[in-house]
Design an enzyme around this catalytic site. Sequence first.
Site, PDB file in Angstrom:
ATOM      1  N   HIS A  33      -2.070  -1.606 -30.381  1.00  0.00           N
ATOM      2  CA  HIS A  33      -3.255  -2.093 -29.643  1.00  0.00           C
ATOM      3  C   HIS A  33      -3.087  -3.551 -29.228  1.00  0.00           C
ATOM      4  CE1 HIS A  33      -5.264   1.490 -31.397  1.00  0.00           C
ATOM      5  NE2 HIS A  33      -4.562   1.136 -32.468  1.00  0.00           N
ATOM      6  N   LYS A  56       6.315 -24.366 -12.753  1.00  0.00           N
ATOM      7  CA  LYS A  56       6.398 -22.922 -12.948  1.00  0.00           C
ATOM      8  C   LYS A  56       7.812 -22.350 -12.926  1.00  0.00           C
ATOM      9  CE  LYS A  56       3.149 -20.251 -12.226  1.00  0.00           C
ATOM     10  NZ  LYS A  56       2.361 -19.392 -13.107  1.00  0.00           N
ATOM     11  N   SER A 102       7.373 -21.963  -8.160  1.00  0.00           N
ATOM     12  CA  SER A 102       6.172 -21.867  -7.332  1.00  0.00           C
ATOM     13  C   SER A 102       6.244 -22.921  -6.254  1.00  0.00           C
ATOM     14  CB  SER A 102       4.940 -22.077  -8.213  1.00  0.00           C
ATOM     15  OG  SER A 102       3.856 -22.530  -7.422  1.00  0.00           O
ATOM     16  N   GLU A 135       8.805  -8.528 -13.250  1.00  0.00           N
ATOM     17  CA  GLU A 135       7.551  -8.206 -12.543  1.00  0.00           C
ATOM     18  C   GLU A 135       7.817  -7.203 -11.422  1.00  0.00           C
ATOM     19  OE1 GLU A 135       4.786 -11.711 -11.716  1.00  0.00           O
ATOM     20  OE2 GLU A 135       6.637 -12.686 -12.322  1.00  0.00           O
TER      21      GLU A 135
END
Length: 465
Positions: A164, A291, A285, A298
């Site tokens: 979980h 970043k 970025s 992804e």
Amino acid sequence: MSQNQLDNKSAAWSALFSEPMSDLVKRYTSSVFFDKRLWQVDIAGSLAHAEMLCHQGIISQQDHDAIVAGMATIRSEIEAGQFDWKLDLEDVHLNIEARLTQLAGDAGKRLHTGRSRNDQVATDIRLWLRGEIDLIHGLLLDLQKALVTLAEQNTEVILPGFTHLQVAQPVAFGHHMLAYVEMFARDAERMVDLRRRVNRLPLGSAALAGTSYPLDRQRVAAALGMEGVCENSLDAVSDRDFAIEFTAAASLCMVHFSRMSEELVLWMSQSFGFIDIADRFCTGSSIMPQKKNPDVPELARGKTGRVVGHLMGLITLMKGQPLAYNKDNQEDKEPLFDTVDTLKDTLRIFVDMVPGIRVRPEAMERAASRGYATATDLADYLTRKGLPFRDAHETVAHAVKSAIAKGVDLSELPLAELKGFNAHIEEDVFEVLSLRGSLQARNIQGGTAPRQVRAQIERHRQRLA
Ligand code: ARG
């Protein structure tokens, strides 16, 4: 056929048609700009068919020689990028056949004896897919090896195991990696299994009913390295279940990548800080200078959607088709090609990326030591002292509650206080409450104890050698 007729596909099906096709309909019905990637298997299939026609005395040796020579020319033209693919000629099959006829004359026109594009295209896709399955299988082995190596380097590194997404019990990072090895091993197994059903020969089925020529189907199957012939002509030209099955297996494999990617993305976030991925798999970025984004995982997660979409596309393509061949089946190619491309690229990139995953053992252990990951171990300890497990569970819940109130771990409670929960608790409890003690305790086949993890690694090494 005149030169003019050769450039026009209506020539391939006689003078029955009395009006020309509009450009839109030509574009709508043609497949050459995507199915030309089948050219190598199309030529291989044609050469096997021609050799058999000659062997059976259906075409002459001279015709066979002319076909072989013509195909050699076509092969070098395509390789050199000099082949003139024509939209007018609809697909790869008609393009190659028309060029062969230009080069070899009547011999070229005899190649299609006892054959239809229906059994031809089914054969081509099967041959092509078989080759891709072999590449994919090899990449799946490389990926497993890379994961086993990463597991081996981190057999004793502890990370919090989650259920979980809540801290559950400590596990070895190596154990976690080996879970993915199991998944990719099953993916490889599925490829081997479905390859047998891909590798059967439709040729000889002709349009749908078989052919009246005395073809030797076994001979063609053997020449093409196929395991057998499709036993029913209607089925052979019309079903694409082998492509659907492959896409289903590819979807599962992508789902495994997607789950792994989700973890890599989480683990690389500042909140976890468990791993770092080599810079060359990340991007920055354009606005936020600090970043470093895990783009590759992804995108693997994102591309899983398109492969699963292709599975839906193919299976829906099949569902309403009456026997036998229908033009619907031309729509099998783009989803199948894209599935193969996406899966192969994902495999290649992960094979390269996995060795570049830098593990941060301190961060993982720190996270594992928050969240009472060894509470089950304390319950097991009390059970060994004679308490029924349910009572032990209840006792430990009280201990955890009090530790939470104090803002400390169970192992940080003094012995006297632990004894207050149960008088049987002794000094040896602190080993039990340690992360390492917890890991060692799960010394069961398939468990996370370092001994078991090493045994898993050994088994995989032998299997993958
Ligand atoms: N381009 C077609 C396909 O991909 C080849 C078979 C065409 N057969 C036909 N009868 N029109 O399925």
